[in-house]
Scaffold this motif. Structure first.
Motif, PDB file in Angstrom:
ATOM      1  N   SER A 198    -116.843  -0.504   4.862  1.00  0.00           N
ATOM      2  CA  SER A 198    -116.716   0.931   5.114  1.00  0.00           C
ATOM      3  C   SER A 198    -116.119   1.200   6.489  1.00  0.00           C
ATOM      4  CB  SER A 198    -118.076   1.613   4.973  1.00  0.00           C
ATOM      5  OG  SER A 198    -118.978   1.142   5.956  1.00  0.00           O
ATOM      6  N   LEU A 199    -116.409   0.317   7.460  1.00  0.00           N
ATOM      7  CA  LEU A 199    -115.848   0.482   8.791  1.00  0.00           C
ATOM      8  C   LEU A 199    -114.330   0.326   8.767  1.00  0.00           C
ATOM      9  CD1 LEU A 199    -116.395   0.898  11.802  1.00  0.00           C
ATOM     10  CD2 LEU A 199    -116.725  -1.558  12.020  1.00  0.00           C
ATOM     11  N   TYR A 200    -113.850  -0.671   8.034  1.00  0.00           N
ATOM     12  CA  TYR A 200    -112.411  -0.863   7.921  1.00  0.00           C
ATOM     13  C   TYR A 200    -111.763   0.293   7.164  1.00  0.00           C
ATOM     14  CZ  TYR A 200    -107.911  -3.116   6.986  1.00  0.00           C
ATOM     15  OH  TYR A 200    -106.574  -3.393   6.913  1.00  0.00           O
ATOM     16  N   SER A 217    -103.591  -0.265   5.845  1.00  0.00           N
ATOM     17  CA  SER A 217    -103.933  -0.654   4.471  1.00  0.00           C
ATOM     18  C   SER A 217    -105.405  -0.395   4.224  1.00  0.00           C
ATOM     19  CB  SER A 217    -103.625  -2.130   4.224  1.00  0.00           C
ATOM     20  OG  SER A 217    -104.518  -2.956   4.945  1.00  0.00           O
ATOM     21  N   GLY A 218    -105.748  -0.307   2.926  1.00  0.00           N
ATOM     22  CA  GLY A 218    -107.143  -0.161   2.539  1.00  0.00           C
ATOM     23  C   GLY A 218    -107.853  -1.503   2.559  1.00  0.00           C
ATOM     24  N   TYR A 254    -112.968  -2.564  16.968  1.00  0.00           N
ATOM     25  CA  TYR A 254    -112.846  -1.123  16.764  1.00  0.00           C
ATOM     26  C   TYR A 254    -113.281  -0.395  18.029  1.00  0.00           C
ATOM     27  CZ  TYR A 254    -112.682  -2.579  11.872  1.00  0.00           C
ATOM     28  OH  TYR A 254    -112.349  -3.191  10.695  1.00  0.00           O
ATOM     29  N   ASN A 255    -112.585   0.684  18.350  1.00  0.00           N
ATOM     30  CA  ASN A 255    -112.909   1.454  19.547  1.00  0.00           C
ATOM     31  C   ASN A 255    -114.123   2.358  19.339  1.00  0.00           C
ATOM     32  OD1 ASN A 255    -110.655   0.358  20.861  1.00  0.00           O
ATOM     33  ND2 ASN A 255    -109.315   1.889  19.924  1.00  0.00           N
ATOM     34  N   ARG A 256    -114.341   2.801  18.102  1.00  0.00           N
ATOM     35  CA  ARG A 256    -115.442   3.722  17.818  1.00  0.00           C
ATOM     36  C   ARG A 256    -115.768   3.662  16.326  1.00  0.00           C
ATOM     37  NH1 ARG A 256    -111.000   6.463  18.931  1.00  0.00           N
ATOM     38  NH2 ARG A 256    -111.702   6.784  21.068  1.00  0.00           N
ATOM     39  N   VAL A 257    -116.924   4.200  15.988  1.00  0.00           N
ATOM     40  CA  VAL A 257    -117.316   4.314  14.582  1.00  0.00           C
ATOM     41  C   VAL A 257    -116.805   5.636  14.029  1.00  0.00           C
ATOM     42  CG1 VAL A 257    -119.284   4.494  13.004  1.00  0.00           C
ATOM     43  CG2 VAL A 257    -119.359   2.888  14.908  1.00  0.00           C
ATOM     44  N   PRO A 258    -116.142   5.636  12.872  1.00  0.00           N
ATOM     45  CA  PRO A 258    -115.695   6.902  12.280  1.00  0.00           C
ATOM     46  C   PRO A 258    -116.868   7.851  12.079  1.00  0.00           C
ATOM     47  CG  PRO A 258    -114.702   5.045  11.131  1.00  0.00           C
ATOM     48  CD  PRO A 258    -115.720   4.478  12.064  1.00  0.00           C
TER      49      PRO A 258
END
Length: 505
Positions: A111-113, A140-141, A168-172
């Protein structure tokens, strides 16, 4: 003119602020109660399937929150992942609830990607023992290859000689670190209130397990029973008031088990050779949780260090059902199983009976060693007994050996309790077709006892056979709607029973 612009800007900021509801987050409950209902279609002799728990639980939480005036979104973090949001009831709010939402998209590598599509990340490569970092954007997914765009163009991560990982810089903002239920509400004033949240959740189960150890006299047994609690949910409920409900509770509809129905949250790419790292988060982002253990990796805890009257599960009435309350608060842990003591009775009068079933054609099943007792106070029990497996042991020297295992159904006070635990080897039965006539068939049963002591034997006929039976050599009794030939077979002795069956047509 500047005053007008400042005034308009203030109005715009105020309008935007009023359009976006304030958020209040409740991180965890202050008090919680968990009531577990047994899987409705699991038979008493069927063990709990730890990989697929089909029971459910009623979770009741109390949380102290401070609500601002106006429109507010109240977020309850740490609810069960298997929550049925339509069952959620929230009480204690000043003006009630306008809307409920389940934020079920949890933080995971996949989910993070997926949630970072089109966002900047950092590619971290190890080349010749040197770490090299490069800014990139995910294009890409999560299915297929990891395609990223850099200043130099597009690339598929980890398809070359180097080892790649993503940082990753942050969590969506769409992802939650914990299962979260949010409600929208309006409050006329600022208020500090105690809110009660109740809901049903799937992925739980429980059962009773009985251990009976025969005493040397063979006429009594020490009976110990455990309640096994199981959870396949990823949320733990610490220091919970815990109860279980016995009986068949009817509930329309069904829900798949969370452990089986959830999509695979791991992240595997065609060209990505090793798992992507969890992110290095910005200070404003919530901390990433530790990866949850696989559903099969359940912890097992036995709370049997003290078995005393005050520490046993206490029985209460719940309408026609029975509720069993664990006297001490306990933790219903995530992906775990534990046991607490249900009852501990010494020298309960019991009997061992050898039981065989006779069909309409006169064929006899092999006798079963059957444990029998009366659930009465003057017989050492007198408590409602929930359904569950029974293990029968017999002393042998300084230890006890297993004779066999069976199960009992839910039994009320005053009922007879039976559990067939093993096929007999020293008690046998033979059925012979001895004669026939125009509209009847004659049979003879011969039961033999090879033990050096007498035994109790019962042959049970189908209830519909009794009106067709005649010329019986001994009197039959009735038990649970069936005709029964009940005799004592002497040591190394034999007993016989003859009868006729009239043709049904």
């Amino acid at each position: 003119m500047r005053r007008v612009l400042r005034w308009l800007m203030a109005l715009l900021v105020g309008a935007l602020a009023s359009a976006v509801p304030a958020q209040t987050v409740s991180r965890a409950p202050d008090r919680v109660a968990v009531t577990i209902y047994r899987a409705p279609r699991r038979a008493p002799d069927q063990a709990i399937d730890r990989a697929w728990l089909q029971g459910y639980a009623l979770i009741t939480e109390q949380r102290r929150v401070t609500i601002p005036a106006g429109r507010t979104t109240l977020r309850f973090e740490g609810v069960a992942a298997g929550i049925l949001p339509e069952s959620a009831i929230v009480t204690g709010l000043p003006q009630g609830v306008r809307e409920k939402n389940l934020d079920a998209d949890l933080l995971s590598p996949r989910s993070l990607y997926a949630g970072s599509f089109g966002r900047p990340v950092t590619i971290r490569r190890t080349i010749a023992k040197r770490i090299v970092e490069e800014e990139a954007i995910i294009r890409s997914g999560p299915d297929g290859a990891a395609i990223l765009q850099t200043r130099d163009g597009f690339l598929a991560a980890d398809c070359g000689p180097s080892q790649d990982a993503l940082v990753y810089n942050r969590v969506p903002p769409t992802l939650a670190a914990k299962p979260t239920l949010s409600v929208e509400l309006d409050s006329p004033t600022v208020a500090s209130v105690t809110v009660t949240l109740s809901y049903l959740a799937w992925g739980f189960d429980w059962q009773a397990n009985y251990v009976a150890t025969l005493r040397p006299d063979g006429q009594s047994a020490d009976l110990l029973a455990w309640v096994t609690l199981a959870s396949s949910d990823i949320t733990s409920f610490a220091d919970a008031e815990t109860m279980v409900v016995a009986g068949a509770v009817k509930r329309e509809g069904s829900a798949p088990n969370p452990a089986w129905s959830a999509r695979d949250e791991s992240l595997t790419f065609t060209c990505f050779a090793r798992p992507i790292e969890f992110p290095v988060l910005a200070e404003s982002a919530p901390p990433a949780p530790a990866p949850a253990p696989a559903p099969m990796a359940m912890d097992i805890v036995v709370t049997g260090s003290r078995i005393r009257s005050a520490g046993l599960v206490q029985q209460e009435d719940l309408g026609d059902l029975k509720l069993y309350r664990v006297p001490d608060r306990t933790t219903v842990a995530a992906l775990a199983q534990k046991q607490v003591a249900l009852l501990d009775r010494a020298a309960v009068p019991v009997g061992i009976v050898y039981v065989s079933t006779i069909d309409s054609d006169g064929d006899a099943d092999a006798p079963r060693i059957t444990l029998r007792l009366r659930n009465r106070t003057d017989q050492g029990l007198g408590v409602p007994l929930p359904a569950g497996p029974v293990a029968l042991f017999q002393p042998r020297g300084n230890t006890a050996l297993l004779i066999g295992e069976g199960a009992i159904a839910d039994k009320a006070v005053g009922e007879e309790v039976e559990a067939g635990v093993a096929d007999a080897t020293q008690v046998t039965i033979e059925s012979a077709h001895s004669d026939s006539g125009k509209d009847w068939e004659a049979y003879r049963l011969t039961a033999r006892n090879a033990n050096p002591y007498p035994v109790r034997f019962e042959a049970r006929f189908a209830g519909e056979d009794l009106p067709r039976m005649s010329r019986m050599t001994e009197t039959l009794t009735r038990k649970d709607g069936k005709a029964v030939w009940s005799v004592e077979i002497p040591a190394n002795g034999t007993r016989s029973f003859g009868y006729r069956i009239k043709d049904s047509d």
